[in-house]
Each structure stands twice: as structure tokens, then as C-alpha cells.
Design a protein around this motif. Structure first.
Motif, PDB file in Angstrom:
ATOM      1  N   LEU A 110       2.688  -8.054  14.237  1.00  0.00           N
ATOM      2  CA  LEU A 110       2.920  -9.041  13.178  1.00  0.00           C
ATOM      3  C   LEU A 110       4.151  -8.738  12.341  1.00  0.00           C
ATOM      4  O   LEU A 110       4.515  -9.538  11.473  1.00  0.00           O
ATOM      5  N   ASN A 111       4.754  -7.564  12.573  1.00  0.00           N
ATOM      6  CA  ASN A 111       5.870  -7.091  11.736  1.00  0.00           C
ATOM      7  C   ASN A 111       5.459  -7.116  10.262  1.00  0.00           C
ATOM      8  O   ASN A 111       6.112  -7.706   9.407  1.00  0.00           O
ATOM      9  N   ALA A 112       4.330  -6.428   9.982  1.00  0.00           N
ATOM     10  CA  ALA A 112       3.772  -6.392   8.631  1.00  0.00           C
ATOM     11  C   ALA A 112       3.576  -4.949   8.187  1.00  0.00           C
ATOM     12  O   ALA A 112       3.374  -4.054   9.021  1.00  0.00           O
ATOM     13  N   PRO A 113       3.623  -4.687   6.885  1.00  0.00           N
ATOM     14  CA  PRO A 113       3.343  -3.327   6.379  1.00  0.00           C
ATOM     15  C   PRO A 113       1.911  -2.914   6.707  1.00  0.00           C
ATOM     16  O   PRO A 113       1.007  -3.762   6.723  1.00  0.00           O
ATOM     17  N   PHE A 114       1.718  -1.636   6.949  1.00  0.00           N
ATOM     18  CA  PHE A 114       0.385  -1.096   7.210  1.00  0.00           C
ATOM     19  C   PHE A 114      -0.027  -0.224   6.030  1.00  0.00           C
ATOM     20  O   PHE A 114       0.677   0.717   5.670  1.00  0.00           O
ATOM     21  N   ILE A 115      -1.171  -0.550   5.433  1.00  0.00           N
ATOM     22  CA  ILE A 115      -1.685   0.183   4.263  1.00  0.00           C
ATOM     23  C   ILE A 115      -3.037   0.774   4.641  1.00  0.00           C
ATOM     24  O   ILE A 115      -3.908   0.071   5.162  1.00  0.00           O
ATOM     25  N   LEU A 116      -3.222   2.066   4.372  1.00  0.00           N
ATOM     26  CA  LEU A 116      -4.481   2.711   4.723  1.00  0.00           C
ATOM     27  C   LEU A 116      -5.018   3.529   3.551  1.00  0.00           C
ATOM     28  O   LEU A 116      -4.305   4.349   2.974  1.00  0.00           O
ATOM     29  N   PHE A 117      -6.270   3.275   3.189  1.00  0.00           N
ATOM     30  CA  PHE A 117      -6.975   4.049   2.168  1.00  0.00           C
ATOM     31  C   PHE A 117      -7.944   4.987   2.883  1.00  0.00           C
ATOM     32  O   PHE A 117      -8.869   4.546   3.570  1.00  0.00           O
ATOM     33  N   SER A 118      -7.721   6.280   2.750  1.00  0.00           N
ATOM     34  CA  SER A 118      -8.591   7.252   3.408  1.00  0.00           C
ATOM     35  C   SER A 118      -9.616   7.821   2.431  1.00  0.00           C
ATOM     36  O   SER A 118      -9.341   8.029   1.254  1.00  0.00           O
ATOM     37  N   ALA A 119     -10.815   8.042   2.952  1.00  0.00           N
ATOM     38  CA  ALA A 119     -11.894   8.709   2.214  1.00  0.00           C
ATOM     39  C   ALA A 119     -12.784   9.325   3.276  1.00  0.00           C
ATOM     40  O   ALA A 119     -13.528   8.610   3.952  1.00  0.00           O
ATOM     41  N   SER A 120     -12.691  10.624   3.469  1.00  0.00           N
ATOM     42  CA  SER A 120     -13.344  11.196   4.642  1.00  0.00           C
ATOM     43  C   SER A 120     -13.651  12.676   4.479  1.00  0.00           C
ATOM     44  O   SER A 120     -12.926  13.408   3.824  1.00  0.00           O
ATOM     45  N   GLY A 121     -14.737  13.077   5.135  1.00  0.00           N
ATOM     46  CA  GLY A 121     -15.068  14.496   5.219  1.00  0.00           C
ATOM     47  C   GLY A 121     -14.409  15.170   6.406  1.00  0.00           C
ATOM     48  O   GLY A 121     -14.581  16.365   6.613  1.00  0.00           O
TER      49      GLY A 121
ATOM     50  N   LEU B  52       2.649  14.989  -2.430  1.00  0.00           N
ATOM     51  CA  LEU B  52       2.397  13.568  -2.679  1.00  0.00           C
ATOM     52  C   LEU B  52       3.611  12.965  -3.354  1.00  0.00           C
ATOM     53  O   LEU B  52       4.368  13.659  -4.042  1.00  0.00           O
ATOM     54  N   ASP B  53       3.776  11.653  -3.169  1.00  0.00           N
ATOM     55  CA  ASP B  53       4.868  10.954  -3.847  1.00  0.00           C
ATOM     56  C   ASP B  53       4.465  10.493  -5.242  1.00  0.00           C
ATOM     57  O   ASP B  53       5.293  10.450  -6.147  1.00  0.00           O
ATOM     58  N   LYS B  54       3.175  10.162  -5.412  1.00  0.00           N
ATOM     59  CA  LYS B  54       2.735   9.681  -6.720  1.00  0.00           C
ATOM     60  C   LYS B  54       1.215   9.658  -6.774  1.00  0.00           C
ATOM     61  O   LYS B  54       0.544   9.450  -5.754  1.00  0.00           O
ATOM     62  N   VAL B  55       0.673   9.898  -7.957  1.00  0.00           N
ATOM     63  CA  VAL B  55      -0.752   9.679  -8.215  1.00  0.00           C
ATOM     64  C   VAL B  55      -0.864   8.336  -8.934  1.00  0.00           C
ATOM     65  O   VAL B  55      -0.264   8.155  -9.991  1.00  0.00           O
ATOM     66  N   VAL B  56      -1.603   7.415  -8.326  1.00  0.00           N
ATOM     67  CA  VAL B  56      -1.631   6.037  -8.813  1.00  0.00           C
ATOM     68  C   VAL B  56      -3.053   5.648  -9.223  1.00  0.00           C
ATOM     69  O   VAL B  56      -3.987   5.744  -8.412  1.00  0.00           O
ATOM     70  N   SER B  57      -3.204   5.202 -10.458  1.00  0.00           N
ATOM     71  CA  SER B  57      -4.504   4.704 -10.913  1.00  0.00           C
ATOM     72  C   SER B  57      -4.888   3.453 -10.127  1.00  0.00           C
ATOM     73  O   SER B  57      -4.032   2.641  -9.762  1.00  0.00           O
ATOM     74  N   ARG B  58      -6.169   3.304  -9.869  1.00  0.00           N
ATOM     75  CA  ARG B  58      -6.663   2.116  -9.174  1.00  0.00           C
ATOM     76  C   ARG B  58      -6.313   0.838  -9.931  1.00  0.00           C
ATOM     77  O   ARG B  58      -6.099  -0.212  -9.324  1.00  0.00           O
ATOM     78  N   LEU B  59      -6.206   0.941 -11.243  1.00  0.00           N
ATOM     79  CA  LEU B  59      -5.886  -0.230 -12.064  1.00  0.00           C
ATOM     80  C   LEU B  59      -4.431  -0.669 -11.873  1.00  0.00           C
ATOM     81  O   LEU B  59      -4.080  -1.807 -12.192  1.00  0.00           O
ATOM     82  N   GLU B  60      -3.604   0.224 -11.361  1.00  0.00           N
ATOM     83  CA  GLU B  60      -2.187  -0.085 -11.136  1.00  0.00           C
ATOM     84  C   GLU B  60      -1.838  -0.175  -9.651  1.00  0.00           C
ATOM     85  O   GLU B  60      -0.675  -0.364  -9.285  1.00  0.00           O
ATOM     86  N   MET B  61      -2.856  -0.037  -8.788  1.00  0.00           N
ATOM     87  CA  MET B  61      -2.602   0.082  -7.355  1.00  0.00           C
ATOM     88  C   MET B  61      -1.977  -1.172  -6.756  1.00  0.00           C
ATOM     89  O   MET B  61      -0.978  -1.087  -6.018  1.00  0.00           O
ATOM     90  N   LYS B  62      -2.532  -2.331  -7.047  1.00  0.00           N
ATOM     91  CA  LYS B  62      -2.010  -3.557  -6.425  1.00  0.00           C
ATOM     92  C   LYS B  62      -0.558  -3.801  -6.832  1.00  0.00           C
ATOM     93  O   LYS B  62       0.275  -4.150  -5.988  1.00  0.00           O
ATOM     94  N   GLN B  63      -0.248  -3.589  -8.103  1.00  0.00           N
ATOM     95  CA  GLN B  63       1.116  -3.802  -8.571  1.00  0.00           C
ATOM     96  C   GLN B  63       2.079  -2.810  -7.911  1.00  0.00           C
ATOM     97  O   GLN B  63       3.190  -3.173  -7.522  1.00  0.00           O
ATOM     98  N   THR B  64       1.644  -1.557  -7.787  1.00  0.00           N
ATOM     99  CA  THR B  64       2.484  -0.536  -7.147  1.00  0.00           C
ATOM    100  C   THR B  64       2.763  -0.886  -5.689  1.00  0.00           C
ATOM    101  O   THR B  64       3.913  -0.824  -5.228  1.00  0.00           O
ATOM    102  N   LEU B  65       1.722  -1.258  -4.957  1.00  0.00           N
ATOM    103  CA  LEU B  65       1.884  -1.609  -3.541  1.00  0.00           C
ATOM    104  C   LEU B  65       2.755  -2.854  -3.378  1.00  0.00           C
ATOM    105  O   LEU B  65       3.614  -2.914  -2.490  1.00  0.00           O
ATOM    106  N   THR B  66       2.527  -3.846  -4.246  1.00  0.00           N
ATOM    107  CA  THR B  66       3.324  -5.074  -4.189  1.00  0.00           C
ATOM    108  C   THR B  66       4.804  -4.779  -4.405  1.00  0.00           C
ATOM    109  O   THR B  66       5.670  -5.312  -3.702  1.00  0.00           O
ATOM    110  N   THR B  67       5.090  -3.909  -5.368  1.00  0.00           N
ATOM    111  CA  THR B  67       6.488  -3.551  -5.663  1.00  0.00           C
ATOM    112  C   THR B  67       7.153  -2.881  -4.469  1.00  0.00           C
ATOM    113  O   THR B  67       8.286  -3.204  -4.104  1.00  0.00           O
ATOM    114  N   ILE B  68       6.434  -1.940  -3.830  1.00  0.00           N
ATOM    115  CA  ILE B  68       7.000  -1.223  -2.679  1.00  0.00           C
ATOM    116  C   ILE B  68       7.249  -2.171  -1.509  1.00  0.00           C
ATOM    117  O   ILE B  68       8.313  -2.140  -0.875  1.00  0.00           O
ATOM    118  N   ILE B  69       6.289  -3.034  -1.222  1.00  0.00           N
ATOM    119  CA  ILE B  69       6.454  -3.979  -0.116  1.00  0.00           C
ATOM    120  C   ILE B  69       7.607  -4.932  -0.404  1.00  0.00           C
ATOM    121  O   ILE B  69       8.394  -5.262   0.493  1.00  0.00           O
TER     122      ILE B  69
END
Length: 284
Positions: free
Chosen positions: A154-165, A259-276
Motif C-alpha cells: 500500500l506504500n503506507a507507514p507501518f506503526i507497531l505497539f509492542s507489549a510482550s513477555g 530510544l528516540d523519545k518517551v511519549v505520553s499516550r495523551l500526545e501519541m496521536k499528534q506525535t505520530l501524525t507529525t512524523i508521518i
């Protein structure tokens, strides 16, 4: 007179604690494990499960996270019906995965799909620690690989949230092979000029942290997230030294350049939108 003072009946009757428990619906209130503030669960959910008092990031289900990031009505899930087999005939493994399916409503420990984020096309993968502690078995690795391939298509950005043991022990070497498979798929994405944003949430450990979770063009983490490979006690016993109190936290990794940055969940969408948006020429 003094005796009368202490023998007076109480003006207000006390309510037995068992009765109180019966009157308060289960799940109505949530206590923050960090600052001990008790809050309405509904209010906590509105704040994306971030404690309003101390900023502690409570665990978040995969679909709730997707809803907080992806534009309403645009998410299309991939490979929803893929289910883990029991390749090693590991005792009680099928029973445990079946129990997790009923408890979480998920077929596996990850949800993948495509949608729009601030009207921009993205492919997203979100791990869910409620299912086998987010461990990576064959299906998790396969779903991530297919999502990466879809991002290339799709020529689209790939975003992955990991949470794992880490890798799923019940699938043995087949689980460990997913480290190589997902990493190879990310190499293909990179060669195709794609964009991979990795966000590590609490916890991201073991084979997941040692493979795809650390291979982002941007590597972010949520505040306070536990990130590492081996456990603290094992490392201390191996090197025979006491580790810092904040060792393997997102803040420690940021301080030491992992890490490049620690990002609060409250700012996550705005941060990702800016990068994309910065990389939008790649996807036009």
C-alpha cells in the motif's frame, strides 16, 4: 456523667463492609497502583487510561488503543481468524489459549489492520498483553510479517505497539524463528523506502525487545514502560553488580540513547501524525 458520655448510642448506623461491596458495581472504580488515587473507571477510560494525578499509564486493550489513534470508521482488520496450533503438544496449551480467547475476545495476542490516522493511510499492529502476556508465537510473528508486507504493497507507514513477555515457550523454536522472520520483513520494508515507527509499552521484553520492537526508524516508548531482554535479577547475578533503581525503564533507555523519545499516550496521536506528515512525500 463521664460514663454516660461514652455509653451514648451512635447517631449514625454503620454499613457492613460486605453490604458496601454488594452495592458498588464491580469495575466502577480503579485504584492507581503508583499514587493510590481512586478514580472512576469511566473517567480513566476517557483519559486513555492515564492517571490524571500522577500520569501512570494503565494497561490498554488493543482495540481501545486503535480506537484512540485511527479515524473513526476507517479501520479494517487483517487476518482476524488466525489461531495458534499446538505444534509441540504442550500440556494445557490449547486450554490456556481458549481461555484467553474467551477472556479477551481476541484470537491472538496482536491485532493488525489498516486505517487512516488524521486522514493519512497507515498500517498498524497492536499487541495485547491480556492474551498469553503478549507472548510471540507463530501466529503473532506471521500477522506482523503480513502487516509489514501489506504496508509495502500500500506504500503506507507501518506503526507497531509492542507489549510482550517475549517468545512463547509453548511453541519452542518455532516461536524463536519469528524474531528472524519479522526482522527480515522489516528489512524488505526499509529497502522499499518504507517507514516503521515502533512504540514500546509496558512491558516489552525478551525476544520481542530483541527483534522487531527495536528496529524502528523511530523507536518510542510510553512513560514508565519496562523494556529489556533478561530479567533484572538474572542480570545482577550474572554481572555481580547492583543495577540502578530505574534500570530497564523507558526513561533509563532514553537517557542512554536506546530510544528516540518517551511519549505520553495523551500526545501519541499528534506525535505520530507529525512524523508521518514529515515523511508524506514518500507516500504521495
Amino acid at each position: 456523667m463521664l460514663r454516660d458520655l461514652f455509653s451514648k448510642k451512635k447517631k449514625y448506623a454503620t454499613i457492613p463492609s460486605d453490604q458496601v461491596k454488594m452495592d458498588i458495581p464491580e469495575g466502577l472504580m480503579t485504584k492507581c497502583p503508583k499514587c493510590k488515587t481512586i478514580m472512576y473507571t469511566k473517567e480513566l477510560k476517557k483519559n486513555l487510561y492515564v492517571c490524571a494525578s500522577c500520569g501512570y499509564h494503565h494497561r490498554m486493550a488493543a482495540h481501545e488503543r486503535i480506537d484512540s489513534l485511527i479515524d473513526e470508521g476507517t479501520f479494517v482488520e487483517f487476518n482476524q481468524d488466525m489461531i495458534s496450533k499446538d505444534p509441540l503438544s504442550f500440556p494445557t496449551y490449547p486450554e490456556k489459549t481458549n481461555a484467553d480467547r474467551k477472556k479477551t475476545g481476541l484470537n491472538e495476542a496482536i491485532v493488525t489492520g489498516q486505517g487512516k490516522m488524521s486522514n493519512m493511510n497507515v498500517v498498524i499492529a497492536v499487541m495485547d498483553a491480556r492474551f498469553r502476556m503478549g507472548s510471540m508465537g507463530s501466529v503473532v510473528g506471521e500477522k506482523i510479517t503480513r502487516a509489514i508486507e501489506k504496508a509495502i504493497e500500500l506504500n503506507a507507514p507501518f506503526i507497531l505497539f509492542s507489549a510482550s513477555g517475549g517468545a512463547r515457550m509453548q511453541e519452542g523454536v518455532l516461536s524463536l524463528m519469528q524474531m528472524a522472520k519479522t526482522s527480515a520483513a522489516l528489512k524488505k520494508l526499509d529497502s522499499a523506502g518504507g517507514l516503521f515507527i515502533s512504540i514500546m509499552t509496558h512491558p516489552t521484553t525478551g525476544g520481542v525487545s530483541a527483534s522487531f520492537a527495536s528496529l524502528g526508524d523511530y523507536n518510542f516508548a510510553e512513560p514508565g514502560a519496562l523494556i529489556g531482554f533478561a530479567g533484572r535479577r538474572i542480570i545482577e547475578q550474572t554481572i555481580r553488580q547492583e543495577l540502578p533503581e530505574d534500570f530497564q525503564t523507558a526513561e533509563f533507555l532514553l537517557k542512554h540513547g536506546q530510544l528516540d523519545k518517551v511519549v505520553s499516550r495523551l500526545e501519541m496521536k499528534q506525535t505520530l501524525t507529525t512524523i508521518i506528515d514529515i515523511h508524506s512525500e514518500k507516500f504521495s
